[in-house]
Scaffold this motif. Structure first.
Motif, short mmCIF file in Angstrom:
data_model
loop_
_atom_site.label_atom_id
_atom_site.label_comp_id
_atom_site.label_asym_id
_atom_site.label_seq_id
_atom_site.Cartn_x
_atom_site.Cartn_y
_atom_site.Cartn_z
N GLU A 51 0.82 -1.21 0.00
CA GLU A 51 0.00 0.00 0.00
C GLU A 51 0.86 1.26 0.00
OE1 GLU A 51 -3.78 1.97 0.08
OE2 GLU A 51 -3.14 -0.06 -0.37
N SER A 52 1.99 1.23 0.70
CA SER A 52 2.88 2.39 0.72
C SER A 52 3.46 2.66 -0.67
CB SER A 52 4.01 2.19 1.74
OG SER A 52 4.94 1.22 1.29
N LYS A 54 2.05 1.75 -3.57
CA LYS A 54 0.93 2.22 -4.38
C LYS A 54 0.64 3.70 -4.11
CE LYS A 54 -4.07 1.68 -4.78
NZ LYS A 54 -5.25 0.99 -4.23
N THR A 55 0.63 4.07 -2.84
CA THR A 55 0.34 5.45 -2.46
C THR A 55 1.38 6.40 -3.04
OG1 THR A 55 -0.70 4.72 -0.41
CG2 THR A 55 -0.02 7.02 -0.51
N TYR A 56 2.63 6.01 -2.98
CA TYR A 56 3.71 6.83 -3.54
C TYR A 56 3.52 7.03 -5.04
CZ TYR A 56 8.48 8.42 -4.57
OH TYR A 56 9.56 9.14 -4.99
N GLU A 59 0.26 9.30 -5.57
CA GLU A 59 0.26 10.66 -5.02
C GLU A 59 1.53 11.45 -5.34
OE1 GLU A 59 -0.81 10.88 -0.97
OE2 GLU A 59 -2.64 9.73 -1.21
N GLU A 196 -2.63 -3.93 -7.42
CA GLU A 196 -2.43 -2.65 -6.75
C GLU A 196 -1.34 -1.79 -7.42
OE1 GLU A 196 -4.28 -1.50 -4.16
OE2 GLU A 196 -5.50 -3.28 -4.50
N TYR A 266 -1.68 6.62 6.14
CA TYR A 266 -0.28 6.85 5.78
C TYR A 266 0.06 8.34 5.87
CZ TYR A 266 0.33 2.08 4.31
OH TYR A 266 0.43 0.73 4.29
N SER A 267 -0.59 9.04 6.77
CA SER A 267 -0.35 10.48 6.89
C SER A 267 1.08 10.79 7.29
CB SER A 267 -1.33 11.09 7.91
OG SER A 267 -1.19 10.43 9.16
N ARG A 274 2.05 14.76 -0.31
CA ARG A 274 0.74 15.36 -0.16
C ARG A 274 0.85 16.87 -0.20
NH1 ARG A 274 -2.61 11.34 1.79
NH2 ARG A 274 -1.53 9.49 2.58
#
Length: 278
Positions: A51-52, A54-56, A59, A196, A266-267, A274
């Motif tokens: 997930e980390s 994917k988020t990178y 975003e 993902e 993951y804030s 972000r």
């Protein structure tokens, strides 16, 4: 120090972190690693790593300037997962064939045992033919049954128990079922990576790593190499990479994995990804 300088430093740190996470995921799905993913549903650490990443990918604020090292590492991870998934599919297919063969052998052994129990005319011939499939220990046990004058003797009962135990083992295929479950659990983890991460990579233009000097020295060659690189690494241009998993015969793994949704905060994990939209 300027604000842009601070952001750049933080971005470098995050790039290193994501590269480290990609490496950790690859080790967890590597069949040669000592520590491997076992059950996806119970492995929050593995899912958090994926997930980390994917988020990178999703975003990252400036997609056109996306780090080539991360893109290549993420692409390599999906390709490795795809290849491992296909290997698992082959293993599953082989185990299924073994299971079918064992069930057929169980039926054959039942038939031969019945001929020996009933003292049928050709029972000795049937037992002799069975030696290639079941081995000498089983044919000797069948012979005890066939030659026994009473079904009450201890030898007869012991022989009957041994034969029934062998039939039950062939029918149940317990060791095969365990192996299949283990492989399918790994396949779920592998398909999770593809679903993902491969989808997230589609939104990123393929980074080009050639330097200005290299392009100036050989513009035609550089352009050809750039085109080839884009064709080989762009998911939109080459959808067949993950399509190989989607077309796999291990459909249950994919169907199960597509229903998994993870909600993780993951804030603190990716602060620099972000609020940077320029």
């Amino acid at each position: 120090m300027s604000r842009s300088g601070i952001v750049n430093v933080r971005m470098v740190i995050t790039e290193e972190k994501i590269l480290s996470n990609i490496d950790k995921v690859q080790k967890l799905i590597n069949p040669k690693s000592k520590k491997q993913i076992v059950q996806l549903e119970d492995d929050g650490y593995f899912k958090d790593l994926v997930e980390s990443i994917k988020t990178y990918l999703i975003e990252y604020p400036k997609k056109k300037n996306f780090p080539a090292s991360v893109y290549k590492a993420a692409y390599g991870l999906v390709e490795f997962a795809t290849n491992q998934f296909e290997e698992n599919t082959k293993k599953i297919e082989e185990l299924i064939r073994q299971r079918e063969q064992n069930i057929a052998l169980a039926g054959t052994l039942k038939e031969v045992m019945e001929t020996a129990i009933n003292k049928e005319k050709d029972w000795k011939d049937q037992v002799k033919k069975a030696e290639d499939s079941f081995g000498e220990d089983i044919t000797e046990t069948l012979t005890i049954i066939g030659k026994s004058k009473s079904d009450k003797t201890e030898n007869y009962q012991d022989a009957l128990k041994l034969l029934n135990a062998r039939i039950n083992n062939l029918e149940s295929n317990l060791h095969i079922e365990i192996d299949m479950e283990r492989i399918e659990d790994r396949s779920k983890a592998l398909s999770y990576i593809g679903i993902e991460i491969a989808d997230a990579l589609k939104s990123i233009p393929t980074p080009v790593e050639e330097t200005i000097e290299e392009v100036a020295e050989a513009p035609v060659q550089a352009m050809e190499e750039q085109q080839q690189y884009v064709e080989e690494t762009t998911f939109e241009a080459k959808p067949s990479l993950w399509q190989r998993i989607k077309n796999s015969k291990v459909v249950r793994a994919i169907k199960a994995i597509t229903r998994i949704r993870i909600v993780v905060d993951y804030s603190d994990a990716l602060p620099e990804g972000r609020g940077e939209n320029n």
